[in-house]
Design an enzyme around this catalytic site. Structure first.
Site, short mmCIF file in Angstrom:
data_model
loop_
_atom_site.label_atom_id
_atom_site.label_comp_id
_atom_site.label_asym_id
_atom_site.label_seq_id
_atom_site.Cartn_x
_atom_site.Cartn_y
_atom_site.Cartn_z
N HIS A 186 -1.48 5.66 0.30
CA HIS A 186 -0.46 5.49 1.22
C HIS A 186 0.79 4.81 1.55
CE1 HIS A 186 -2.10 2.05 -0.74
NE2 HIS A 186 -1.18 1.36 -0.20
N ASN A 223 3.72 2.82 -2.62
CA ASN A 223 3.11 1.51 -3.91
C ASN A 223 2.30 2.67 -5.36
OD1 ASN A 223 5.16 -0.83 -3.73
ND2 ASN A 223 2.87 -1.12 -2.21
N ILE A 258 -3.44 -3.60 8.69
CA ILE A 258 -4.15 -4.57 8.75
C ILE A 258 -3.27 -6.44 8.55
CG2 ILE A 258 -5.24 -5.52 6.92
CD1 ILE A 258 -8.00 -5.98 8.51
N VAL A 271 -4.64 -0.68 -3.32
CA VAL A 271 -6.05 0.03 -2.66
C VAL A 271 -5.77 1.46 -3.23
CG1 VAL A 271 -6.85 1.69 -0.31
CG2 VAL A 271 -5.73 -1.27 -0.66
P1 AMP Z 1 -0.40 -1.73 -1.44
O1 AMP Z 1 -0.36 -2.57 -1.91
O2 AMP Z 1 0.61 -0.16 -1.53
O3 AMP Z 1 -1.59 -0.68 -1.88
O4 AMP Z 1 -0.91 -1.79 0.05
C1 AMP Z 1 -2.64 -1.56 1.17
C2 AMP Z 1 -1.84 -2.08 2.32
O5 AMP Z 1 -3.20 -2.16 3.14
C3 AMP Z 1 -1.83 -3.29 2.36
O6 AMP Z 1 -0.31 -3.64 3.15
C4 AMP Z 1 -3.52 -4.23 3.62
O7 AMP Z 1 -2.26 -5.58 4.36
C5 AMP Z 1 -2.88 -2.91 4.02
N1 AMP Z 1 -4.60 -2.92 4.12
C6 AMP Z 1 -5.53 -3.48 3.62
N2 AMP Z 1 -6.90 -3.13 3.85
C7 AMP Z 1 -7.21 -2.84 5.35
C8 AMP Z 1 -7.59 -2.76 5.88
N3 AMP Z 1 -8.93 -2.29 6.46
N4 AMP Z 1 -6.32 -1.88 7.39
C9 AMP Z 1 -5.45 -1.41 7.50
N5 AMP Z 1 -4.78 -2.03 5.73
C10 AMP Z 1 -5.41 -2.53 5.31
#
Ligand code: AMP
Length: 133
Positions: A117, A104, A43, A113
């Site tokens: 991922h 991460n 996003i 999150v």
């Molecule tokens: P991390 O810091 O590795 O946990 O990355 C989490 C990623 O999720 C970040 O790059 C955010 O921009 C992405 N993110 C958070 N919410 C969403 C969403 N609803 N749809 C797509 N990506 C998201």
């Protein structure tokens, strides 16, 4: 013994945002979906290509999947990563410009999150791997 909750089970928070995406409670821009994984655009992209690949199972981080996932899930997740790389034509093996994969984990990894991922980044030169101190 059978009713004992493994601490690893309690680590997964099914209210995290990617769990909600998997349940279609919030929308996503899907790149591809397989039996084992979903790939969608980040996003807040940090490069022209910024795709997240997540397993459908409740895994917090990569070592969680590798240690607790079935062979099918592990292979299925990695195969979805391959499919994204092929679909977006990123592989240097095919003469393309390449990509970076980042996952991460935890506090030092600065994971926001808590659902596994892989970030797949491309579309420009991504610079050095991590910031210097
Ligand atoms: P991390 O810091 O590795 O946990 O990355 C989490 C990623 O999720 C970040 O790059 C955010 O921009 C992405 N993110 C958070 N919410 C969403 C969403 N609803 N749809 C797509 N990506 C998201």
């Amino acid at each position: 013994v059978g009713s004992e909750m493994c601490i690893r089970d309690s680590l997964y928070d099914d209210q995290n945002i990617f769990a909600k995406i998997l349940r279609s409670e919030i929308p996503n821009e899907t790149v591809l979906e397989t039996e084992f994984a979903l790939a969608f655009n980040d996003i807040a992209p940090q490069a022209p290509v910024h795709v997240l690949v997540i397993p459908k199972g409740p895994y917090v981080c990569y070592d969680h999947l590798l240690s607790e996932g079935s062979s099918e899930e592990i292979l299925g997740f990695n195969n979805a990563i391959l499919q994204v790389i092929q679909k977006l034509e990123l592989s240097p093996m095919d003469g393309n410009s390449g990509y970076r994969i980042i996952s991460n984990a935890g506090v030092y990894g600065v994971q926001d999150v808590p659902h596994l991922h892989m970030h797949i980044l491309s579309g420009r030169s991504l610079g050095r791997m991590i910031e210097k101190d």
